[in-house]
Design a protein around this motif. Structure first.
Motif, short mmCIF file in Angstrom:
data_model
loop_
_atom_site.label_atom_id
_atom_site.label_comp_id
_atom_site.label_asym_id
_atom_site.label_seq_id
_atom_site.Cartn_x
_atom_site.Cartn_y
_atom_site.Cartn_z
N UNK A 50 -9.72 30.81 48.94
CA UNK A 50 -8.48 30.47 48.23
C UNK A 50 -7.33 30.35 49.21
N UNK A 51 -6.38 29.48 48.93
CA UNK A 51 -5.16 29.39 49.73
C UNK A 51 -3.99 29.09 48.80
N UNK A 52 -2.81 29.33 49.31
CA UNK A 52 -1.61 29.19 48.49
C UNK A 52 -1.38 27.77 48.00
N UNK A 53 -1.67 26.78 48.82
CA UNK A 53 -1.44 25.39 48.41
C UNK A 53 -2.35 25.02 47.25
N UNK A 54 -3.59 25.52 47.28
CA UNK A 54 -4.51 25.22 46.19
C UNK A 54 -4.01 25.85 44.89
N UNK A 55 -3.52 27.07 44.96
CA UNK A 55 -3.00 27.74 43.76
C UNK A 55 -1.76 27.03 43.23
N UNK A 56 -0.88 26.59 44.15
CA UNK A 56 0.32 25.87 43.72
C UNK A 56 -0.07 24.57 43.01
N UNK A 57 -1.06 23.87 43.55
CA UNK A 57 -1.52 22.61 42.93
C UNK A 57 -2.12 22.89 41.56
N UNK A 58 -2.91 23.95 41.44
CA UNK A 58 -3.50 24.31 40.15
C UNK A 58 -2.41 24.57 39.11
N UNK A 59 -1.37 25.29 39.49
CA UNK A 59 -0.28 25.59 38.55
C UNK A 59 0.45 24.31 38.15
N UNK A 60 0.61 23.39 39.11
CA UNK A 60 1.27 22.11 38.79
C UNK A 60 0.48 21.34 37.74
N UNK A 61 -0.84 21.32 37.89
CA UNK A 61 -1.68 20.63 36.89
C UNK A 61 -1.60 21.36 35.55
N UNK A 62 -1.62 22.67 35.60
CA UNK A 62 -1.56 23.47 34.38
C UNK A 62 -0.25 23.21 33.63
N UNK B 7 4.48 15.13 41.21
CA UNK B 7 5.40 16.24 41.43
C UNK B 7 5.28 16.80 42.84
N UNK B 8 4.05 16.89 43.35
CA UNK B 8 3.80 17.50 44.65
C UNK B 8 3.83 16.51 45.79
N UNK B 9 3.87 15.21 45.47
CA UNK B 9 3.90 14.20 46.52
C UNK B 9 2.58 14.04 47.23
N UNK B 10 1.47 14.19 46.50
CA UNK B 10 0.14 14.01 47.09
C UNK B 10 -0.62 12.97 46.26
N UNK B 11 -1.80 12.60 46.73
CA UNK B 11 -2.60 11.61 46.00
C UNK B 11 -3.38 12.29 44.88
N UNK B 12 -3.77 11.47 43.88
CA UNK B 12 -4.59 12.00 42.80
C UNK B 12 -5.94 12.50 43.31
N UNK C 206 -6.51 13.90 46.15
CA UNK C 206 -6.30 15.22 46.76
C UNK C 206 -6.27 16.30 45.69
N UNK C 207 -5.61 15.99 44.55
CA UNK C 207 -5.56 16.94 43.44
C UNK C 207 -6.97 17.17 42.90
N UNK C 208 -7.72 16.09 42.68
CA UNK C 208 -9.08 16.21 42.14
C UNK C 208 -9.98 17.00 43.08
N UNK C 209 -9.86 16.76 44.39
CA UNK C 209 -10.68 17.47 45.37
C UNK C 209 -10.37 18.97 45.35
N UNK C 210 -9.09 19.32 45.27
CA UNK C 210 -8.71 20.74 45.26
C UNK C 210 -9.17 21.42 43.98
N UNK C 211 -9.05 20.73 42.86
CA UNK C 211 -9.52 21.30 41.59
C UNK C 211 -11.03 21.54 41.64
N UNK C 212 -11.77 20.63 42.27
CA UNK C 212 -13.21 20.83 42.39
C UNK C 212 -13.52 22.06 43.24
N UNK C 213 -12.75 22.26 44.27
CA UNK C 213 -12.91 23.45 45.11
C UNK C 213 -12.67 24.72 44.29
N UNK C 214 -11.62 24.70 43.47
CA UNK C 214 -11.31 25.87 42.65
C UNK C 214 -12.39 26.10 41.59
#
Length: 313
Positions: A9-21, A32-37, A39-47
């Protein structure tokens, strides 16, 4: 079995998860976070792999959080707040602080600076207490072993792990009782007089005693004391002389006259010294600033006669 463990786990992944939530949308969270979709999908899969839960599922044209994701959201916010607190040094409020500082200083440095510091503490930080211990000829182990927070000394101990800051610079002058004797007008008169010596307990003689020996000056010492505070009682009513810092003119030695010694002596700097582990400690920085201010006050308010008295030879 999960492909990842909780240490992934890392802080950026948790921040991204909260943004989606909060946004209820991968697209909106990415904007909102200024990243690609992706990147969001990849991080969610990791979580998902870490938690073993889908976190978000499709609902109509959008997504909704799972029950676990809702619970995880509160935990993630708490973790991020904790991470933020780790990254930011704690605030220091002198009004509410409760702390004791130990300062090592011999009587000259102690009486010159610390009463001024204490007045500031009483006004601004009533919960902070000063403990003062003798420094003698200070050793760096005082700081390394945490036996004190600061050393105030003209002779700072050396070490790559300590920090030294000069507070002020004084000079050594010759004090005498004007009611009993005249100032020594040359070296012969100085050597013909008797003297008060200074030697701190369990230490070498004061630094200026070494300067005397280096200059080939051998004095007739009538009495040796282990602190500056003992000198007035021995000088009063006698013809004894004592070499001391000129700044004592406005305090302990105010009743006595002084002249420049009939030989040259090195300047007398005064330093504050601390261990580098306290460099960024907000409370420690605050105390150091109070010592710096006290030293400035000493210079501004020093006795006028200590500025103009001529050198007598």
């Amino acid at each position: 079995m999960n492909d990842f463990d909780y240490l992934s786990l890392d802080g950026r992944a948790l921040r991204l998860f909260i943004a989606v939530l909060e946004a209820g949308s991968v697209t909106a969270a990415a904007e909102r976070l200024g990243v690609t979709q992706s990147a969001v999908s990849h991080t969610l899969e990791k979580l998902r792999n870490i938690t073993g839960d889908p976190l978000f599922v499709k609902s109509g044209r959008g997504i909704v959080a799972t029950a676990y994701a809702e619970t995880l959201g509160e935990r993630a916010r708490t973790v991020l707040e904790g991470m933020k607190a780790i990254a930011q040094p704690p605030d220091f409020d002198p009004v509410t602080a409760r702390r004791e500082f130990t300062v090592a200083a011999n009587d000259f440095q102690r009486d010159l600076l610390l009463p001024r510091v204490l007045r500031s503490l009483c006004e601004e930080a009533p919960g902070i207490r000063l403990r003062v211990i003798p420094a003698g000829i200070p050793e760096v182990e005082l700081l390394r072993e945490d036996r004190c927070d600061l050393i105030i000394t003209p002779r700072p101990p050396q070490g790559s792990d300590v920090h030294t800051e000069q507070l002020l610079e004084d000079r050594l002058v010759c004090f005498y009782d004007r009611r009993q004797t005249q100032p020594p007008r040359d070296l012969a008169a100085y050597l013909a007089a008797r003297h008060i010596g200074l030697q701190y307990e369990d230490s070498e003689k004061a630094d200026f005693e070494k300067q005397f020996r280096a200059l080939g000056i051998h004095r007739d010492v009538a009495v040796v004391v282990d602190n500056v505070a003992g000198i007035p009682a021995f000088m009063r009513g006698t013809g004894l002389l004592a070499i001391l810092p000129s700044l004592l003119d406005s305090g302990l030695m105010r009743e006595f006259a002084w002249c420049e010694p009939p030989f040259d002596l090195d300047a007398l700097p005064l330093f504050q010294v601390w261990h580098r582990r306290h460099d960024e400690d907000a409370a420690h920085r605050w105390l150091r600033s109070k010592l710096t201010a006290a030293a400035g006050d000493v210079i501004i308010n020093r006795s006028p006669r200590a500025q103009w008295k001529p050198k007598i030879k």
